[in-house]
Design a protein around this motif. Structure first.
Motif, PDB file in Angstrom:
ATOM      1  N   GLU A  45     -11.100   9.581  -8.524  1.00  0.00           N
ATOM      2  CA  GLU A  45     -10.513   8.244  -8.570  1.00  0.00           C
ATOM      3  C   GLU A  45     -10.063   7.864  -9.977  1.00  0.00           C
ATOM      4  O   GLU A  45      -9.036   7.205 -10.138  1.00  0.00           O
ATOM      5  CB  GLU A  45     -11.502   7.209  -8.036  1.00  0.00           C
ATOM      6  N   ASN A  89      -6.244  -1.836  -5.644  1.00  0.00           N
ATOM      7  CA  ASN A  89      -7.243  -1.095  -4.893  1.00  0.00           C
ATOM      8  C   ASN A  89      -6.823   0.361  -4.830  1.00  0.00           C
ATOM      9  O   ASN A  89      -5.638   0.657  -4.702  1.00  0.00           O
ATOM     10  CB  ASN A  89      -7.368  -1.680  -3.481  1.00  0.00           C
ATOM     11  N   LEU A  90      -7.783   1.261  -4.899  1.00  0.00           N
ATOM     12  CA  LEU A  90      -7.520   2.684  -4.777  1.00  0.00           C
ATOM     13  C   LEU A  90      -8.585   3.277  -3.879  1.00  0.00           C
ATOM     14  O   LEU A  90      -9.781   3.038  -4.089  1.00  0.00           O
ATOM     15  CB  LEU A  90      -7.561   3.360  -6.155  1.00  0.00           C
ATOM     16  N   HIS A  91      -8.143   4.012  -2.868  1.00  0.00           N
ATOM     17  CA  HIS A  91      -9.089   4.641  -1.952  1.00  0.00           C
ATOM     18  C   HIS A  91      -8.779   6.118  -1.867  1.00  0.00           C
ATOM     19  O   HIS A  91      -7.682   6.505  -1.495  1.00  0.00           O
ATOM     20  CB  HIS A  91      -9.013   4.005  -0.562  1.00  0.00           C
ATOM     21  N   LEU A  92      -9.744   6.935  -2.224  1.00  0.00           N
ATOM     22  CA  LEU A  92      -9.620   8.386  -2.160  1.00  0.00           C
ATOM     23  C   LEU A  92     -10.634   8.885  -1.145  1.00  0.00           C
ATOM     24  O   LEU A  92     -11.842   8.785  -1.371  1.00  0.00           O
ATOM     25  CB  LEU A  92      -9.883   8.999  -3.543  1.00  0.00           C
ATOM     26  N   ASN A  93     -10.151   9.379  -0.022  1.00  0.00           N
ATOM     27  CA  ASN A  93     -11.038   9.870   1.025  1.00  0.00           C
ATOM     28  C   ASN A  93     -11.657  11.195   0.617  1.00  0.00           C
ATOM     29  O   ASN A  93     -10.956  12.102   0.186  1.00  0.00           O
ATOM     30  CB  ASN A  93     -10.256  10.068   2.331  1.00  0.00           C
ATOM     31  N   SER A 108       0.722   7.699   7.965  1.00  0.00           N
ATOM     32  CA  SER A 108      -0.406   8.407   7.426  1.00  0.00           C
ATOM     33  C   SER A 108      -0.399   9.864   7.857  1.00  0.00           C
ATOM     34  O   SER A 108       0.157  10.204   8.878  1.00  0.00           O
ATOM     35  CB  SER A 108      -1.715   7.741   7.862  1.00  0.00           C
ATOM     36  N   ILE A 151       0.836  -1.192   0.000  1.00  0.00           N
ATOM     37  CA  ILE A 151       0.000   0.000   0.000  1.00  0.00           C
ATOM     38  C   ILE A 151       0.874   1.247   0.000  1.00  0.00           C
ATOM     39  O   ILE A 151       1.786   1.377   0.820  1.00  0.00           O
ATOM     40  CB  ILE A 151      -0.957   0.002   1.198  1.00  0.00           C
ATOM     41  N   ALA A 155      -4.472   9.809  -0.862  1.00  0.00           N
ATOM     42  CA  ALA A 155      -5.103   8.607  -1.414  1.00  0.00           C
ATOM     43  C   ALA A 155      -4.249   7.404  -1.036  1.00  0.00           C
ATOM     44  O   ALA A 155      -3.044   7.521  -0.817  1.00  0.00           O
ATOM     45  CB  ALA A 155      -5.216   8.705  -2.932  1.00  0.00           C
ATOM     46  N   LEU A 156      -4.882   6.253  -0.930  1.00  0.00           N
ATOM     47  CA  LEU A 156      -4.188   4.996  -0.672  1.00  0.00           C
ATOM     48  C   LEU A 156      -4.309   4.131  -1.917  1.00  0.00           C
ATOM     49  O   LEU A 156      -5.410   3.907  -2.423  1.00  0.00           O
ATOM     50  CB  LEU A 156      -4.795   4.280   0.534  1.00  0.00           C
ATOM     51  N   ILE A 157      -3.159   3.662  -2.401  1.00  0.00           N
ATOM     52  CA  ILE A 157      -3.124   2.867  -3.620  1.00  0.00           C
ATOM     53  C   ILE A 157      -2.398   1.565  -3.316  1.00  0.00           C
ATOM     54  O   ILE A 157      -1.335   1.578  -2.706  1.00  0.00           O
ATOM     55  CB  ILE A 157      -2.422   3.631  -4.753  1.00  0.00           C
ATOM     56  N   GLU A 158      -2.981   0.442  -3.746  1.00  0.00           N
ATOM     57  CA  GLU A 158      -2.416  -0.868  -3.446  1.00  0.00           C
ATOM     58  C   GLU A 158      -1.968  -1.572  -4.721  1.00  0.00           C
ATOM     59  O   GLU A 158      -2.711  -1.652  -5.694  1.00  0.00           O
ATOM     60  CB  GLU A 158      -3.463  -1.721  -2.728  1.00  0.00           C
TER      61      GLU A 158
END
Length: 157
Positions: free
Chosen positions: A65, A80-84, A154, A53, A96-99
């Protein structure tokens, strides 16, 4: 006073719960890590259960995204991509968190995307989870027992 538990009326007061640490040196060392360059040799990236990650900081509030997925798909397959998003405004919170599945893909993304711009904002890309090199060589039973949350890089810590 709810955070403290009196054990003995004489003089001993024990603290428990989040935010209390019996080893203040460990907390100070963790705070100093946030100010250092993340690419230092004493930090070793840690794999999550499913992959590697990355945390991308400096994400423009109007980024979406699809734009991030398009940019980071160039470096490997994004699992996986997570954009808060801010609930009130609907804009991105700035990270953002990118896996990625492999370390090679994640390292390529860090090397090539770090310092590039997205919507005229410079991106800072690094591993989301890292551990001191000496901690990673030690056993799980002994040594520093900080939680994974205390070791993360983080934003906002």
């Amino acid at each position: 006073m709810a955070d403290r538990m009196i054990v003995d009326e004489a003089s001993q007061v024990r603290t428990k719960g989040r935010g209390f640490s019996s080893n203040d040196d460990a907390r100070g060392r963790n705070d100093m890590r946030m100010d250092e360059d993340v690419g230092d040799n004493d930090l070793v990236p840690q794999r999550s259960i499913e992959g590697w990650i990355l945390i991308v900081r400096g994400v423009h509030p109007e980024a979406d995204e699809e734009g991030l997925m398009e940019r980071f798909s160039d470096y490997g397959t994004v699992k996986n991509l997570h954009l808060n998003l801010d609930r009130r405004t609907g804009y991105a919170k700035g990270y953002a968190l990118i896996e990625y599945e492999t370390l090679k893909e994640a390292q390529t993304a860090i090397n090539e995307a770090n310092g590039t711009t997205l919507y005229d904002e410079p991106l800072q890309v690094d591993f989301a989870f890292a551990k001191d090199d000496d901690e990673s060589r030690g056993s799980r039973r002994g040594g520093d027992r900080r939680s994974y949350r205390d070791r993360s890089l983080s934003p906002g810590r």
